[in-house]
Scaffold this motif. Structure first.
Motif, PDB file in Angstrom:
ATOM      1  N   ASN A  65       0.847  -1.181   0.000  1.00 33.18           N
ATOM      2  CA  ASN A  65       0.000   0.000   0.000  1.00 33.18           C
ATOM      3  C   ASN A  65       0.883   1.232   0.000  1.00 33.18           C
ATOM      4  OD1 ASN A  65      -2.410  -1.395   0.113  1.00 33.18           O
ATOM      5  ND2 ASN A  65      -2.449  -1.434   2.322  1.00 33.18           N
ATOM      6  N   PRO A  66       0.515   2.235  -0.770  1.00 28.72           N
ATOM      7  CA  PRO A  66       1.310   3.466  -0.718  1.00 28.72           C
ATOM      8  C   PRO A  66       1.121   4.145   0.637  1.00 28.72           C
ATOM      9  CG  PRO A  66      -0.641   3.767  -2.083  1.00 28.72           C
ATOM     10  CD  PRO A  66      -0.593   2.317  -1.697  1.00 28.72           C
ATOM     11  N   ASP A 110       2.704   9.282  -0.278  1.00 28.46           N
ATOM     12  CA  ASP A 110       2.824   8.901  -1.683  1.00 28.46           C
ATOM     13  C   ASP A 110       1.520   9.052  -2.460  1.00 28.46           C
ATOM     14  OD1 ASP A 110       5.430   8.209  -1.158  1.00 28.46           O
ATOM     15  OD2 ASP A 110       4.962   6.083  -0.832  1.00 28.46           O
ATOM     16  N   LEU A 111       0.472   9.488  -1.820  1.00 26.71           N
ATOM     17  CA  LEU A 111      -0.832   9.581  -2.481  1.00 26.71           C
ATOM     18  C   LEU A 111      -0.885  10.766  -3.427  1.00 26.71           C
ATOM     19  CD1 LEU A 111      -3.192   8.870   0.532  1.00 26.71           C
ATOM     20  CD2 LEU A 111      -2.585   7.307  -1.313  1.00 26.71           C
ATOM     21  N   SER A 112      -1.713  10.619  -4.455  1.00 22.47           N
ATOM     22  CA  SER A 112      -1.946  11.730  -5.380  1.00 22.47           C
ATOM     23  C   SER A 112      -2.748  12.811  -4.661  1.00 22.47           C
ATOM     24  CB  SER A 112      -2.718  11.228  -6.601  1.00 22.47           C
ATOM     25  OG  SER A 112      -4.040  10.883  -6.234  1.00 22.47           O
ATOM     26  N   ALA A 167       0.744   7.504   3.116  1.00 22.98           N
ATOM     27  CA  ALA A 167      -0.087   8.700   2.968  1.00 22.98           C
ATOM     28  C   ALA A 167       0.659   9.790   2.213  1.00 22.98           C
ATOM     29  CB  ALA A 167      -0.524   9.200   4.336  1.00 22.98           C
ATOM     30  N   TRP A 171      -5.757   3.789   7.426  1.00 23.19           N
ATOM     31  CA  TRP A 171      -5.592   4.999   6.617  1.00 23.19           C
ATOM     32  C   TRP A 171      -6.107   6.226   7.360  1.00 23.19           C
ATOM     33  CZ3 TRP A 171      -2.746   5.405   2.427  1.00 23.19           C
ATOM     34  CH2 TRP A 171      -2.417   4.250   1.734  1.00 23.19           C
ATOM     35  N   ALA A 227      -6.330  11.690  -4.285  1.00 23.62           N
ATOM     36  CA  ALA A 227      -6.511  10.678  -3.247  1.00 23.62           C
ATOM     37  C   ALA A 227      -6.383  11.293  -1.857  1.00 23.62           C
ATOM     38  CB  ALA A 227      -5.511   9.538  -3.424  1.00 23.62           C
ATOM     39  N   SER A 228      -5.472  12.241  -1.694  1.00 27.89           N
ATOM     40  CA  SER A 228      -5.320  12.919  -0.400  1.00 27.89           C
ATOM     41  C   SER A 228      -6.574  13.702  -0.034  1.00 27.89           C
ATOM     42  CB  SER A 228      -4.113  13.854  -0.426  1.00 27.89           C
ATOM     43  OG  SER A 228      -2.931  13.123  -0.593  1.00 27.89           O
ATOM     44  N   LEU A 272      -9.184  11.244   0.974  1.00 25.64           N
ATOM     45  CA  LEU A 272      -8.900  10.730   2.312  1.00 25.64           C
ATOM     46  C   LEU A 272      -9.348  11.732   3.372  1.00 25.64           C
ATOM     47  CD1 LEU A 272      -7.716   8.542   4.115  1.00 25.64           C
ATOM     48  CD2 LEU A 272      -5.470   9.621   3.811  1.00 25.64           C
ATOM     49  N   ALA A 294      -6.808   5.862  -5.000  1.00 23.63           N
ATOM     50  CA  ALA A 294      -5.470   5.459  -4.561  1.00 23.63           C
ATOM     51  C   ALA A 294      -5.019   4.167  -5.232  1.00 23.63           C
ATOM     52  CB  ALA A 294      -5.449   5.299  -3.045  1.00 23.63           C
ATOM     53  N   PHE A 336     -11.924   7.049  -2.240  1.00 20.06           N
ATOM     54  CA  PHE A 336     -10.498   7.077  -1.896  1.00 20.06           C
ATOM     55  C   PHE A 336      -9.811   5.793  -2.339  1.00 20.06           C
ATOM     56  CE2 PHE A 336      -7.379   5.469   1.164  1.00 20.06           C
ATOM     57  CZ  PHE A 336      -6.331   6.335   0.878  1.00 20.06           C
TER      58      PHE A 336
END
Length: 124
Positions: free
Chosen positions: A16-17, A21-23, A19, A119, A26-27, A30, A102, A98
Motif C-alpha cells: 500500500n502506498p 505517496d498519495l496523489s 499517505a 488509513w 486521493a489525499s 482521504l 489510490a 479514496f
C-alpha cells in the motif's frame, strides 16, 4: 476470527502506498473520508443521547397518549438516527472513492470500514 486476523495481516503485507505517496486527488478524498467518519461519530453520539433522554422521560410517563415532550424526543431520536445513516453512507461513499483513486483493493471478506481504519489514523 482467525480468517479476519489473517486478512488484516495480509492487508499490512500488501504493498500500500503511504499517505505521503498519495496523489492530490486521493489525499483530498482521504480528508473527506476523515471528515465523514468524524460526522458519523458525532451522529452516533447524538443518537445515543437522544435515546437516553427518551428512555429517561418515557420511564415516568403516564399510560395513554404521549405528552408533547415525549413526541418531541421521539422526533429528535428519529432525526438523529436518520443523520447517523446519512453520515455512514457519506463515509462509505468517500472511502470507496479514496480506495478507487489510490488504486487500492479491499481484500475479500474485509469490511471497508475495517480496511480504512489504518488509513484514517495516519491521515494528516
Amino acid at each position: 476470527m482467525t480468517s479476519l486476523s489473517s486478512s488484516l495481516e495480509n492487508m499490512s503485507d500488501h504493498k500500500n502506498p503511504s499517505a505521503a505517496d498519495l496523489s492530490p486527488e486521493a489525499s483530498a478524498l482521504l480528508a473527506q473520508a476523515v471528515e465523514a467518519r468524524n460526522a458519523m461519530e458525532r451522529a452516533a453520539r447524538d443518537t445515543t443521547v437522544a435515546a437516553d433522554e427518551l428512555r429517561r422521560y418515557a420511564k415516568f410517563s403516564k399510560p395513554g397518549q404521549p405528552s408533547a415532550h415525549i413526541v418531541q424526543l421521539r422526533q429528535r431520536q428519529a432525526a438523529a438516527r436518520m443523520d447517523s445513516a446519512r453520515a455512514k453512507q457519506a463515509f462509505l461513499k468517500a472511502s470507496q472513492a479514496f480506495v478507487h483513486a489510490a488504486g487500492l483493493t479491499v481484500p475479500p471478506r474485509v469490511n471497508l470500514e475495517v480496511f480504512m481504519e489504518p488509513w484514517l489514523t495516519r491521515a494528516p
